[in-house]
Design an enzyme around this catalytic site. Structure first.
Site, mmCIF file in Angstrom:
data_model
loop_
_atom_site.group_PDB
_atom_site.id
_atom_site.type_symbol
_atom_site.label_atom_id
_atom_site.label_comp_id
_atom_site.label_asym_id
_atom_site.label_seq_id
_atom_site.Cartn_x
_atom_site.Cartn_y
_atom_site.Cartn_z
ATOM 1 N N ASP A 66 -14.781 -39.523 40.380
ATOM 2 C CA ASP A 66 -14.892 -38.245 40.401
ATOM 3 C C ASP A 66 -16.257 -37.512 39.679
ATOM 4 O O ASP A 66 -16.970 -38.213 38.332
ATOM 5 C CB ASP A 66 -13.595 -38.450 38.919
ATOM 6 N N GLU A 93 -13.245 -41.066 34.955
ATOM 7 C CA GLU A 93 -13.947 -41.629 33.600
ATOM 8 C C GLU A 93 -14.427 -40.094 33.243
ATOM 9 O O GLU A 93 -15.540 -40.706 32.613
ATOM 10 C CB GLU A 93 -15.790 -41.771 34.698
#
Length: 404
Positions: free
Chosen positions: A88, A148
């Site tokens: 991400d 994250e």
């Protein structure tokens, strides 16, 4: 005596640079902001395909609260090495229009190229070459998470689960700007302080109100005073919202607070201070939300693996890596926090993470891939059950044991 496999040198990976860049271009070309689950799932499918090609197996697709994570558990033996990545990014869909993929004069640009899609490509390339060279990857786990950048709310438990019992966690976050390895990371805590007061007309009878704005003004100073620069502890009041109209004593407000600390003791000291806050204005009510998000990655957690990285670098003819402590947290904080040896910053080298100038230096990619491959091979050979030294010492295996 078993013959040592030939080291996978930077030269081996230099020949693979065009393929690495092609894989990175594919990943960067599929934008994967943390909050866009559909876009992220499309990116995860690309990573799954690249990983299947590199590792010879499809991943387990783990969807938690709508967020997609990928896991490869190689072999059936005990878990020994966790290669940890996330795909991400902080960039919203559409950023590619403003910052398109490009490779100019050895510099890659594009949203997420450094943080941390470059690390995914490096890790998969390193493991693919280890497989091709005949290294048994039994005991290696590759985990690519999907949240994250927003604090790992759905993956933190998964990360800790996969790390437990491992001899080493290798985190493929970007290296320091000069290529240093991240041997220390501050722990991160996130808080939101909510204040409830009482509304009143600001012109007719302000004395009947309890101002959330004034209460927050008092709290900001008390919170900022919890910082300790001498210990490297930062306590930063950030976003503040209070009131609804210009002629009303504000009845509610909220303040966000970012805390970073090098040690768990400092993190807990600040947490206790935040929970001890009391109202300044009579009748005001405080509510504190949040707390510790990631524990520190303390230098002691990475010392053995960093020494091993220096040995591997010397064997490969790479410059000796430097040890760097940074303020930003990563998923490596979770693994270090449960006592598993963790080395961070093994990914791509460049600069500008989370900024328009994000970039990767292509000249660093072959050496970085060789370092990752060397570390994986060395830890596997040194882990209990092999002829190498006990992984607790984290030295390179003896001559002839297959490490290096």
């Amino acid at each position: 005596m078993t013959t040592r496999p030939a080291p996978l040198t930077p030269g081996v990976f230099a020949d693979l640079l065009p393929a690495m860049l092609a894989d990175l271009a594919e990943l960067v070309g599929c934008e994967t902001p943390s909050a866009d689950r559909a876009a992220f799932a499309r990116g995860a499918a690309l990573v799954a395909r690249q990983g299947a090609r590199a590792l010879g197996a499809d991943p387990e697709v783990l969807v938690r609260e709508g967020c997609t994570h990928l896991r490869w558990r190689l072999g059936g033996g005990p878990r020994r090495v966790l290669v940890l990545c996330h795909q991400d990014t902080v960039w919203p869909v559409g950023t590619l229009t403003a910052i398109p993929w490009s490779v100019v004069d050895g510099v890659v640009r594009g949203p997420g190229c450094l943080d941390m899609k470059g690390g995914i490509v490096l890790g998969l390339t390193a493991l693919a070459q280890l497989r091709a060279a005949g290294t048994d990857l039994d005991g290696v786990t590759v985990l690519v998470t999907g949240d994250e950048e927003v604090g790992s709310p759905t993956s933190a438990d998964l990360i800790r689960e996969e790390a437990r019992g491992c001899a080493a966690v290798l985190v493929l976050e970007a290296g320091a700007d000069d290529g240093g390895l991240k041997t220390g990371r501050k722990g991160a805590s996130m808080y939101e302080l909510l204040v409830t007061g009482r509304a009143a007309h600001a012109g007719l009878e302000p004395e009947k109100g309890i101002s959330a704005t004034l209460e927050l003004a008092h709290q900001v100073g008390a919170i900022a005073a919890l910082a300790d620069p001498g210990q490297g502890t930062t306590v930063t009041p950030t976003a503040l919202v209070s009131g609804t109209t210009t002629n009303t004593v504000p009845a509610s407000g909220r303040l966000s607070v970012d805390v970073r600390a090098l040690t768990a003791a400092e993190q807990q000291r600040v947490d206790a201070g935040m929970r001890a806050l009391t109202p300044h204005l009579p009748g005001a009510v405080l509510e504190l939300r949040g707390g510790v998000n990631r524990p520190p990655l303390e230098v002691a957690s990475s010392a053995g693996l960093f020494a091993l990285a220096q040995q591997v670098s010397a064997r490969l003819g790479l410059p000796a890596p430097e040890a760097v402590t940074v303020g930003g947290a990563s998923d490596g904080n979770f693994t270090a926090g449960i006592g598993v040896p963790t080395l961070d910053g093994l990914g791509a080298v460049g600069g500008g993470a989370h900024a328009a100038g994000e970039h990767v230096r292509t000249t660093e990619l072959p050496g970085r891939a060789a370092l990752v491959a060397g570390l994986v091979r060395a830890v596997l050979a040194a882990a209990p059950g092999t002829h190498g030294r006990d992984v607790g010492g984290l030295g390179l295996p003896d001559e002839g044991t297959g490490g290096g």
